[in-house]
Design an enzyme around this catalytic site. Structure first.
Site, PDB file in Angstrom:
ATOM      1  N   TYR A   1       0.825  -1.222   0.000  1.00 48.45           N
ATOM      2  CA  TYR A   1       0.000   0.000   0.000  1.00 48.45           C
ATOM      3  C   TYR A   1       0.864   1.279   0.000  1.00 48.45           C
ATOM      4  O   TYR A   1       0.887   2.037  -0.987  1.00 48.45           O
ATOM      5  CB  TYR A   1      -0.927  -0.062   1.218  1.00 48.45           C
ATOM      6  CG  TYR A   1      -1.696   1.185   1.544  1.00 48.45           C
ATOM      7  CD1 TYR A   1      -2.250   1.988   0.546  1.00 48.45           C
ATOM      8  CD2 TYR A   1      -1.915   1.553   2.881  1.00 48.45           C
ATOM      9  CE1 TYR A   1      -2.985   3.125   0.871  1.00 48.45           C
ATOM     10  CE2 TYR A   1      -2.654   2.672   3.208  1.00 48.45           C
ATOM     11  CZ  TYR A   1      -3.182   3.452   2.200  1.00 48.45           C
ATOM     12  OH  TYR A   1      -3.903   4.570   2.526  1.00 48.45           O
TER      13      TYR A   1
ATOM     14  N   ASN B   1       8.695  -9.315  -2.030  1.00 48.23           N
ATOM     15  CA  ASN B   1       8.493 -10.765  -2.196  1.00 48.23           C
ATOM     16  C   ASN B   1       7.017 -11.119  -2.399  1.00 48.23           C
ATOM     17  O   ASN B   1       6.666 -12.301  -2.420  1.00 48.23           O
ATOM     18  CB  ASN B   1       9.091 -11.551  -1.016  1.00 48.23           C
ATOM     19  CG  ASN B   1       8.396 -11.249   0.299  1.00 48.23           C
ATOM     20  OD1 ASN B   1       7.414 -10.513   0.329  1.00 48.23           O
ATOM     21  ND2 ASN B   1       8.921 -11.815   1.381  1.00 48.23           N
TER      22      ASN B   1
ATOM     23  N   ASP C   1      13.364 -11.188  -1.610  1.00 44.56           N
ATOM     24  CA  ASP C   1      13.223 -10.953  -0.177  1.00 44.56           C
ATOM     25  C   ASP C   1      14.302  -9.980   0.314  1.00 44.56           C
ATOM     26  O   ASP C   1      15.451 -10.045  -0.151  1.00 44.56           O
ATOM     27  CB  ASP C   1      13.379 -12.304   0.543  1.00 44.56           C
ATOM     28  CG  ASP C   1      12.839 -12.240   1.948  1.00 44.56           C
ATOM     29  OD1 ASP C   1      11.795 -12.860   2.222  1.00 44.56           O
ATOM     30  OD2 ASP C   1      13.464 -11.553   2.792  1.00 44.56           O
TER      31      ASP C   1
ATOM     32  N   PHE D   1       9.980  -0.141   3.295  1.00 45.65           N
ATOM     33  CA  PHE D   1       8.594  -0.365   3.727  1.00 45.65           C
ATOM     34  C   PHE D   1       8.320  -1.829   4.059  1.00 45.65           C
ATOM     35  O   PHE D   1       7.325  -2.132   4.709  1.00 45.65           O
ATOM     36  CB  PHE D   1       7.605   0.051   2.614  1.00 45.65           C
ATOM     37  CG  PHE D   1       7.752   1.484   2.207  1.00 45.65           C
ATOM     38  CD1 PHE D   1       7.052   2.472   2.871  1.00 45.65           C
ATOM     39  CD2 PHE D   1       8.621   1.852   1.186  1.00 45.65           C
ATOM     40  CE1 PHE D   1       7.196   3.804   2.519  1.00 45.65           C
ATOM     41  CE2 PHE D   1       8.769   3.175   0.831  1.00 45.65           C
ATOM     42  CZ  PHE D   1       8.067   4.154   1.495  1.00 45.65           C
TER      43      PHE D   1
ATOM     44  N   TYR E   1       4.529  -6.426  17.136  1.00 45.16           N
ATOM     45  CA  TYR E   1       4.688  -5.594  15.930  1.00 45.16           C
ATOM     46  C   TYR E   1       5.371  -4.266  16.293  1.00 45.16           C
ATOM     47  O   TYR E   1       6.398  -3.909  15.709  1.00 45.16           O
ATOM     48  CB  TYR E   1       3.326  -5.336  15.271  1.00 45.16           C
ATOM     49  CG  TYR E   1       3.374  -4.206  14.265  1.00 45.16           C
ATOM     50  CD1 TYR E   1       4.149  -4.299  13.110  1.00 45.16           C
ATOM     51  CD2 TYR E   1       2.661  -3.023  14.486  1.00 45.16           C
ATOM     52  CE1 TYR E   1       4.212  -3.240  12.199  1.00 45.16           C
ATOM     53  CE2 TYR E   1       2.723  -1.978  13.581  1.00 45.16           C
ATOM     54  CZ  TYR E   1       3.498  -2.083  12.437  1.00 45.16           C
ATOM     55  OH  TYR E   1       3.565  -1.044  11.548  1.00 45.16           O
TER      56      TYR E   1
ATOM     57  N   LYS F   1       9.288  -2.890  15.329  1.00 40.41           N
ATOM     58  CA  LYS F   1       9.590  -1.633  14.634  1.00 40.41           C
ATOM     59  C   LYS F   1      10.509  -0.753  15.484  1.00 40.41           C
ATOM     60  O   LYS F   1      11.408  -0.081  14.973  1.00 40.41           O
ATOM     61  CB  LYS F   1       8.285  -0.890  14.335  1.00 40.41           C
ATOM     62  CG  LYS F   1       7.480  -1.534  13.233  1.00 40.41           C
ATOM     63  CD  LYS F   1       8.067  -1.124  11.901  1.00 40.41           C
ATOM     64  CE  LYS F   1       7.521  -1.897  10.758  1.00 40.41           C
ATOM     65  NZ  LYS F   1       7.911  -1.338   9.461  1.00 40.41           N
TER      66      LYS F   1
ATOM     67  N   VAL G   1     -17.452  -2.324  16.265  1.00 39.75           N
ATOM     68  CA  VAL G   1     -16.848  -1.212  17.008  1.00 39.75           C
ATOM     69  C   VAL G   1     -16.285  -1.839  18.284  1.00 39.75           C
ATOM     70  O   VAL G   1     -17.057  -2.312  19.135  1.00 39.75           O
ATOM     71  CB  VAL G   1     -17.912  -0.144  17.340  1.00 39.75           C
ATOM     72  CG1 VAL G   1     -17.322   0.951  18.216  1.00 39.75           C
ATOM     73  CG2 VAL G   1     -18.513   0.429  16.061  1.00 39.75           C
TER      74      VAL G   1
HETATM   75  N1  LIG Z   1      -0.603   1.266   6.746  1.00 40.58           N
HETATM   76  C1  LIG Z   1      -0.441   1.884   7.917  1.00 40.58           C
HETATM   77  O1  LIG Z   1      -1.400   2.502   8.467  1.00 40.58           O
HETATM   78  C2  LIG Z   1       0.908   1.878   8.602  1.00 40.58           C
HETATM   79  C3  LIG Z   1       1.046   2.564   9.816  1.00 40.58           C
HETATM   80  C4  LIG Z   1       2.289   2.582  10.432  1.00 40.58           C
HETATM   81  C5  LIG Z   1       3.377   1.952   9.848  1.00 40.58           C
HETATM   82  N2  LIG Z   1       3.219   1.266   8.677  1.00 40.58           N
HETATM   83  C6  LIG Z   1       4.396   0.603   8.085  1.00 40.58           C
HETATM   84  O2  LIG Z   1       4.483   0.991   6.740  1.00 40.58           O
HETATM   85  C7  LIG Z   1       5.014  -0.069   5.949  1.00 40.58           C
HETATM   86  C8  LIG Z   1       4.100  -0.350   4.783  1.00 40.58           C
HETATM   87  O3  LIG Z   1       2.799  -0.691   5.268  1.00 40.58           O
HETATM   88  P1  LIG Z   1       1.646  -1.094   4.263  1.00 40.58           P
HETATM   89  O4  LIG Z   1       0.361  -0.781   4.927  1.00 40.58           O
HETATM   90  O5  LIG Z   1       1.960  -0.552   2.926  1.00 40.58           O
HETATM   91  O6  LIG Z   1       1.825  -2.694   4.271  1.00 40.58           O
HETATM   92  P2  LIG Z   1       1.728  -3.734   3.042  1.00 40.58           P
HETATM   93  O7  LIG Z   1       1.569  -5.085   3.664  1.00 40.58           O
HETATM   94  O8  LIG Z   1       0.684  -3.286   2.075  1.00 40.58           O
HETATM   95  O9  LIG Z   1       3.143  -3.605   2.353  1.00 40.58           O
HETATM   96  C9  LIG Z   1       4.290  -4.271   2.811  1.00 40.58           C
HETATM   97  C10 LIG Z   1       5.002  -4.837   1.594  1.00 40.58           C
HETATM   98  O10 LIG Z   1       6.220  -5.446   1.995  1.00 40.58           O
HETATM   99  C11 LIG Z   1       6.366  -6.689   1.317  1.00 40.58           C
HETATM  100  N3  LIG Z   1       7.237  -7.527   2.161  1.00 40.58           N
HETATM  101  C12 LIG Z   1       7.008  -7.988   3.421  1.00 40.58           C
HETATM  102  N4  LIG Z   1       8.060  -8.700   3.851  1.00 40.58           N
HETATM  103  C13 LIG Z   1       8.987  -8.704   2.851  1.00 40.58           C
HETATM  104  C14 LIG Z   1      10.283  -9.259   2.703  1.00 40.58           C
HETATM  105  N5  LIG Z   1      10.854  -9.999   3.666  1.00 40.58           N
HETATM  106  N6  LIG Z   1      10.952  -9.051   1.549  1.00 40.58           N
HETATM  107  C15 LIG Z   1      10.400  -8.320   0.543  1.00 40.58           C
HETATM  108  N7  LIG Z   1       9.172  -7.767   0.629  1.00 40.58           N
HETATM  109  C16 LIG Z   1       8.465  -7.958   1.777  1.00 40.58           C
HETATM  110  C17 LIG Z   1       4.959  -7.216   1.152  1.00 40.58           C
HETATM  111  O11 LIG Z   1       4.818  -8.133   0.099  1.00 40.58           O
HETATM  112  C18 LIG Z   1       4.187  -5.915   0.881  1.00 40.58           C
HETATM  113  O12 LIG Z   1       4.138  -5.622  -0.511  1.00 40.58           O
HETATM  114  C19 LIG Z   1       5.188  -1.256   6.890  1.00 40.58           C
HETATM  115  O13 LIG Z   1       6.541  -1.290   7.275  1.00 40.58           O
HETATM  116  C20 LIG Z   1       4.290  -0.911   8.059  1.00 40.58           C
HETATM  117  O14 LIG Z   1       4.775  -1.476   9.255  1.00 40.58           O
HETATM  118  C21 LIG Z   1       2.004   1.217   8.039  1.00 40.58           C
END
Ligand SMILES: NC(=O)c1ccc[n+]([C@@H]2O[C@H](COP(=O)([O-])OP(=O)(O)OC[C@H]3O[C@@H](n4cnc5c(N)ncnc54)[C@H](O)[C@@H]3O)[C@@H](O)[C@H]2O)c1
Length: 320
Positions: free
Chosen positions: A11, A32, A51, A69, A137, A141, A201
């Protein structure tokens, strides 16, 4: 400039990759596809299906920096499978940092999270607040944030961690499609689409105006702009940590009401017990991002955020 975007099929990574391309940069996505989608990789980006633990295979000195990300990010799952989070989020990031050191790639922007703070003592939350994560989680982080601080001080990495609050909305063809979905706005939109009967909720007896939890929703395009500013601001030997949020809280009920207004659907709701580890209020102080990055979010209007997410949700349903 040439950047490696890990998790760029997910995302937030896809939206940031698209912004980097629009700003004229060269982008390689490393993903990945464990939770991401091939269709999420923007046209114009090179794609490596791989990966982060193997990042050394592809990182070379031609890269100017990495935007990281890739991670697992389901809070509930992390409670029942903590080892999965330590392995991917911490082990993966450690391998990535080693590969960057080896290749001489010395700039990093990392996706951190409000979950590093846990239950706050006061809101809005500044970066100086105590970090007491309430889930594996959040702990994973926070561990990576500490790892990055050491890397900056010991090995001269130029690093910025961005602590997102609740990311929402969509940007063109790129939006949120987690499976399972755990974020409120896409879940409520699934009710509007008839894919779910009602929205749960979790607790309506919190000490907030309407008894439901309050969160700070930040538009994914505003978030993306902060990443472009962060790659510019990153300074060798320093690790800057910035919260990203609007500083406004909306309750679960306010979000549901906004979805009703945007979609015209009545959205039935069911009150369920509180979930463990859900703070009543999480709202960011983003003063550091404003001061140090020159960040100025412009899409704080909740109805606008929901409308963009709604358009995206309908577009992906039409695809299938
Ligand atoms: N969406 C939110 O509200 C939010 C809030 C705080 C922090 N985050 C952080 O932002 C980042 C992105 O979040 P998101 O919502 O886009 O998540 P997401 O799951 O949509 O995207 C994560 C991507 O990383 C890839 N991935 C995971 N492990 C991998 C690996 N070992 N090697 C290669 N690719 C790998 C997944 O296939 C995926 O495409 C994350 O690190 C998440 O912790 C998100």
């Amino acid at each position: 400039m040439k950047y490696l975007v890990t998790g760029g099929a997910g995302y937030v990574g896809s939206v940031v990759a698209q912004h980097l391309l629009e700003a004229g940069h060269e982008v390689t996505v490393l993903d990945n596809l464990s939770t991401g989608f091939r269709a999420g990789v923007p046209a114009g980006a090179a794609f490596i299906e791989g990966d982060i633990r193997d990042a050394a295979k592809w990182l070379d000195p031609s890269f100017d920096g990495v935007l990281h990300f890739a991670a697992f990010s389901q809070v509930g799952e992390s409670v029942v499978k903590p080892e999965k989070y330590w392995d991917n989020n911490v082990g993966g990031s450690m391998a990535l940092l080693a590969a960057m050191r080896e290749a001489g790639v010395r700039k990093l922007v990392f996706s951190s999270t409000a979950a590093t703070y846990g239950e706050p003592e006061r809101t809005p939350i500044p970066e100086t607040a105590p970090t007491r994560p309430t889930s594996p989680y959040g702990a994973s982080k926070l561990a990576v944030d500490h790892m990055i601080t050491g890397e900056a001080h010991a090995h001269g990495l130029a690093a910025v961690s961005l602590r997102y609050f609740n990311v929402a909305g969509a940007y063109g063809a790129y939006g949120e499609r987690h499976d399972p979905e755990s974020h409120l706005i896409p879940l409520v939109l699934q009710v509007a689409q008839g894919r779910r009967d009602a929205i749960s909720v979790f607790g309506d007896d919190y000490p907030t105006a309407d008894g439901t939890c309050v969160r700070d929703y930040i538009h994914v395009a505003d978030l993306a702009e902060a990443h472009l500013l962060a790659v510019r601001a990153a300074t060798p030997g320093e690790h800057l940590i910035c919260n990203l949020g609007n500083g406004n809280g909306f309750s679960v009920r306010q979000v549901i009401e906004t979805v009703r207004e945007v979609t015209g659907h009545p959205i039935p709701e069911v009150v369920a017990p509180r979930r463990g580890g859900d703070p009543a209020v999480l709202v960011a102080s983003a003063d550091t991002a404003r001061e140090k990055l020159g960040w100025n979010p412009t899409r704080a209007d909740l109805a606008g955020i929901v409308a963009d997410a709604w358009e995206f949700a309908q577009s992906i349903t039409r695809e299938h």
